[in-house]
Write a protein that holds these residues in place. Sequence first.
Motif, PDB file in Angstrom:
ATOM      1  N   THR A 115       0.817  -1.218   0.000  1.00 48.45           N
ATOM      2  CA  THR A 115       0.000   0.000   0.000  1.00 48.45           C
ATOM      3  C   THR A 115       0.851   1.268   0.000  1.00 48.45           C
ATOM      4  N   PHE A 116       2.170   1.144  -0.186  1.00 50.53           N
ATOM      5  CA  PHE A 116       3.068   2.301  -0.140  1.00 50.53           C
ATOM      6  C   PHE A 116       3.530   2.759  -1.518  1.00 50.53           C
ATOM      7  N   VAL A 117       3.932   1.815  -2.362  1.00 53.61           N
ATOM      8  CA  VAL A 117       4.599   2.161  -3.615  1.00 53.61           C
ATOM      9  C   VAL A 117       3.651   2.829  -4.602  1.00 53.61           C
ATOM     10  N   THR A 118       4.201   3.718  -5.433  1.00 56.42           N
ATOM     11  CA  THR A 118       3.454   4.390  -6.479  1.00 56.42           C
ATOM     12  C   THR A 118       4.288   4.391  -7.763  1.00 56.42           C
ATOM     13  N   ASP A 119       3.799   5.047  -8.790  1.00 53.73           N
ATOM     14  CA  ASP A 119       4.437   5.187 -10.112  1.00 53.73           C
ATOM     15  C   ASP A 119       5.015   3.869 -10.590  1.00 53.73           C
ATOM     16  N   GLN A 134       7.442   2.207  -9.604  1.00 49.75           N
ATOM     17  CA  GLN A 134       7.925   1.337  -8.535  1.00 49.75           C
ATOM     18  C   GLN A 134       6.843   0.357  -8.056  1.00 49.75           C
ATOM     19  N   ALA A 135       5.585   0.586  -8.455  1.00 56.62           N
ATOM     20  CA  ALA A 135       4.514  -0.344  -8.097  1.00 56.62           C
ATOM     21  C   ALA A 135       4.509  -1.582  -8.978  1.00 56.62           C
ATOM     22  N   ILE A 136       5.274  -1.577 -10.075  1.00 57.25           N
ATOM     23  CA  ILE A 136       5.322  -2.740 -10.963  1.00 57.25           C
ATOM     24  C   ILE A 136       5.873  -3.944 -10.196  1.00 57.25           C
ATOM     25  N   GLY A 137       5.163  -5.060 -10.263  1.00 54.75           N
ATOM     26  CA  GLY A 137       5.600  -6.270  -9.588  1.00 54.75           C
ATOM     27  C   GLY A 137       5.277  -6.308  -8.114  1.00 54.75           C
ATOM     28  N   ILE A 138       4.695  -5.233  -7.579  1.00 53.69           N
ATOM     29  CA  ILE A 138       4.306  -5.184  -6.168  1.00 53.69           C
ATOM     30  C   ILE A 138       2.793  -5.027  -6.058  1.00 53.69           C
ATOM     31  N   ASN A 139       2.243  -3.915  -6.577  1.00 59.81           N
ATOM     32  CA  ASN A 139       0.790  -3.712  -6.617  1.00 59.81           C
ATOM     33  C   ASN A 139       0.467  -2.681  -7.692  1.00 59.81           C
ATOM     34  N   PRO A 140       0.114  -3.112  -8.899  1.00 59.63           N
ATOM     35  CA  PRO A 140      -0.127  -2.161  -9.995  1.00 59.63           C
ATOM     36  C   PRO A 140      -1.317  -1.241  -9.759  1.00 59.63           C
ATOM     37  N   ALA A 141      -2.211  -1.580  -8.842  1.00 62.09           N
ATOM     38  CA  ALA A 141      -3.353  -0.708  -8.566  1.00 62.09           C
ATOM     39  C   ALA A 141      -2.906   0.669  -8.108  1.00 62.09           C
ATOM     40  N   ASN A 142      -1.759   0.751  -7.421  1.00 57.89           N
ATOM     41  CA  ASN A 142      -1.305   2.015  -6.858  1.00 57.89           C
ATOM     42  C   ASN A 142      -0.878   3.015  -7.921  1.00 57.89           C
ATOM     43  N   ILE A 143      -0.652   2.553  -9.150  1.00 59.92           N
ATOM     44  CA  ILE A 143      -0.253   3.476 -10.221  1.00 59.92           C
ATOM     45  C   ILE A 143      -1.353   4.491 -10.478  1.00 59.92           C
ATOM     46  N   GLY A 144      -2.603   4.121 -10.211  1.00 61.10           N
ATOM     47  CA  GLY A 144      -3.730   5.016 -10.470  1.00 61.10           C
ATOM     48  C   GLY A 144      -4.099   5.918  -9.321  1.00 61.10           C
ATOM     49  N   ILE A 145      -3.446   5.808  -8.159  1.00 60.88           N
ATOM     50  CA  ILE A 145      -3.817   6.615  -7.002  1.00 60.88           C
ATOM     51  C   ILE A 145      -3.251   8.031  -7.133  1.00 60.88           C
ATOM     52  N   LYS A 146      -4.106   9.013  -6.915  1.00 61.30           N
ATOM     53  CA  LYS A 146      -3.700  10.415  -6.914  1.00 61.30           C
ATOM     54  C   LYS A 146      -4.151  11.054  -5.608  1.00 61.30           C
ATOM     55  N   LYS A 147      -3.179  11.541  -4.828  1.00 63.38           N
ATOM     56  CA  LYS A 147      -3.512  12.127  -3.531  1.00 63.38           C
ATOM     57  C   LYS A 147      -4.018  13.561  -3.677  1.00 63.38           C
ATOM     58  N   PRO A 158      -4.587  12.334 -17.638  1.00 60.33           N
ATOM     59  CA  PRO A 158      -5.535  13.374 -17.205  1.00 60.33           C
ATOM     60  C   PRO A 158      -6.835  12.785 -16.667  1.00 60.33           C
ATOM     61  N   LYS A 159      -7.561  13.629 -15.920  1.00 59.88           N
ATOM     62  CA  LYS A 159      -8.858  13.289 -15.357  1.00 59.88           C
ATOM     63  C   LYS A 159      -8.766  12.011 -14.523  1.00 59.88           C
ATOM     64  N   LYS A 160      -9.650  11.047 -14.775  1.00 57.82           N
ATOM     65  CA  LYS A 160      -9.680   9.819 -13.989  1.00 57.82           C
ATOM     66  C   LYS A 160      -9.342   8.600 -14.847  1.00 57.82           C
ATOM     67  N   TYR A 161      -8.425   8.814 -15.801  1.00 56.19           N
ATOM     68  CA  TYR A 161      -8.052   7.711 -16.681  1.00 56.19           C
ATOM     69  C   TYR A 161      -6.997   6.797 -16.050  1.00 56.19           C
ATOM     70  N   GLY A 162      -6.506   7.158 -14.892  1.00 50.89           N
ATOM     71  CA  GLY A 162      -5.527   6.315 -14.225  1.00 50.89           C
ATOM     72  C   GLY A 162      -4.101   6.618 -14.650  1.00 50.89           C
ATOM     73  N   GLY A 163      -3.242   5.621 -14.523  1.00 52.42           N
ATOM     74  CA  GLY A 163      -1.845   5.813 -14.867  1.00 52.42           C
ATOM     75  C   GLY A 163      -1.256   4.570 -15.499  1.00 52.42           C
ATOM     76  N   ILE A 164      -0.193   4.749 -16.272  1.00 56.54           N
ATOM     77  CA  ILE A 164       0.518   3.645 -16.897  1.00 56.54           C
ATOM     78  C   ILE A 164       1.979   3.703 -16.480  1.00 56.54           C
ATOM     79  N   ALA A 165       2.639   2.561 -16.516  1.00 56.20           N
ATOM     80  CA  ALA A 165       4.056   2.492 -16.127  1.00 56.20           C
ATOM     81  C   ALA A 165       4.763   1.435 -16.966  1.00 56.20           C
ATOM     82  N   PHE A 166       6.049   1.667 -17.195  1.00 50.56           N
ATOM     83  CA  PHE A 166       6.871   0.756 -17.982  1.00 50.56           C
ATOM     84  C   PHE A 166       8.251   0.668 -17.339  1.00 50.56           C
TER      85      PHE A 166
END
Length: 514
Positions: free
Chosen positions: A44-48, A50-63, A136-144
């Motif tokens: 529940t900590f990692v973002t961007d 760095q969430a790859i391989g741990i929890n990809p759901a966090n890529i979409g979180i915006k505080k 933008p908006k609520k489309y989430g995030g992608i990472a590579f």
Amino acid sequence: MKSYKENIYFSLTFSLLLLFSNQIYAQSEGSVYSVTGRGGVGTTFVTDYQAIGINPANIGIKKNYRDPKFTFGLLEGNVAFSSEAINTNELLGAMTNFRTDRFDYAKREEAINKFSNNSTNVDANVMLFGFSWRMPKKYGGIAFSVRDRVSTYTVTNPFTAELIFMGAASSYFPKLKMANGDIIDNPRHTGGTLTDDQLDQVQAGFFENPDDEQSFSSVLDGTKMKSTWIREFNFSYGGQLLETYDLSIYGGFGVRYLQGLLIMDFDVNQNGEFQSPVFSSSFVNPVDVLTNGLVEDDFDSRPLSEKLVNPKPAGEGFGLDFGLTFVIKRNLKIGVALNNYGEMNWTGQIYSVGDLTLGRVNGQGVDNYNIFVQNEGTFQLAGSNSAVEWEKKEGNQRVDLPTTIRVGASYEFFRLVHVGVDVIIPQNDAPGNLQKPLYAIGGDFKPFKTLSFSTGFNIGGNNDTFKLPIGVTYSARKGFYEVGISTHDILSYFSLSGNSSTISIAAAALRFKL
């Protein structure tokens, strides 16, 4: 006389297969230095990226609106050496001190006792490049990201430990061939001892009666030697699934293309069942290593630098990640993720060995913890008159990826302290996976806007040693630049003469947020 290059091949592979063969904790944290500093807590900590391989759901979180849209990094790494058998001083000597002091008979006996039923691990994760974009908006995030992952794990039963450090003089063999050509009864076979002078003269151990030889499955019962080197090309997406006043739910998935650069898989379980070992490599020629050059074969002879940049993989595969994160009243987070579900298909120069009988071993065994200065005469693992007769396999070898399930929860207090707990549960016994669940508690303390500290503790994974990690992260005042460093266990550096050891470092110096 073997060439210098061939002796290097033998030494490196001998070290890989016998003492440093699989993995500790970086399977649970990848190359993320902050997760290392929290002892593996990251669901529940990692973002961007760095969430790859741990929890990809966090890529979409915006505080909030200040969160960066783009994050990229280069050469983030996590390297760890760990052993339940030897202490930190001995492990440091094995890694860095190229002395040539030799063990006498008593030291070899001590080494056998230390390595019997204890694990030794090496794990390295290097992220070559990572990038994420919060859309933008609520489309989430992608990472590579592109990442190399090297995992090794070895546990040896008492017989294997004795074979490593005594070689042909193992008590298993009733007869010994000496350097002067004499054949003598092995005193160790009947409970006696050898003198140091006698040990120096031993050339081979063998049976006069082949009917007395035992199978590998019986003498190696409980021994595991597992190693993988994988290059990953990862793509992940995370986005918001639900938003209410008190609850937000985020989901994510990831897909990865895998290039297999090396595999060693050897496992004899406690029921005496023998799993055929598998060896395949893109960098070390198995013909030279496993058969001492006795078999002619084609091999990629390009320079190592060229093979690292553009390898010809010995295997390929695909893996999938899935994750969910629940944010309750902004500060409480609960996450669950399934990572690395899939398989590898190994096709290049695959060698294996069946459940044969062990009738003869040449060589005097390992005479120093510094395994990198051993030579071919130390222990003949392959070729004529060897312990193992390797054969090239026809067809492909499919191997499951080291799949895990992560469950974690955390709570953030006033953006000053963020604490959490993670449990990482292995789903199979594939090479590179944890041997048992890893339990971790940890968090971050941020007393200043630009500086934060991480710590925690964990137990489980590949050994039951209590670990106390620590890490520090510096963020530029505008947040566009970040650098961090951490270690798996700070206690290991203060108990150099204990019974176990962990030497590790995770760091990132080229991480940017825009």
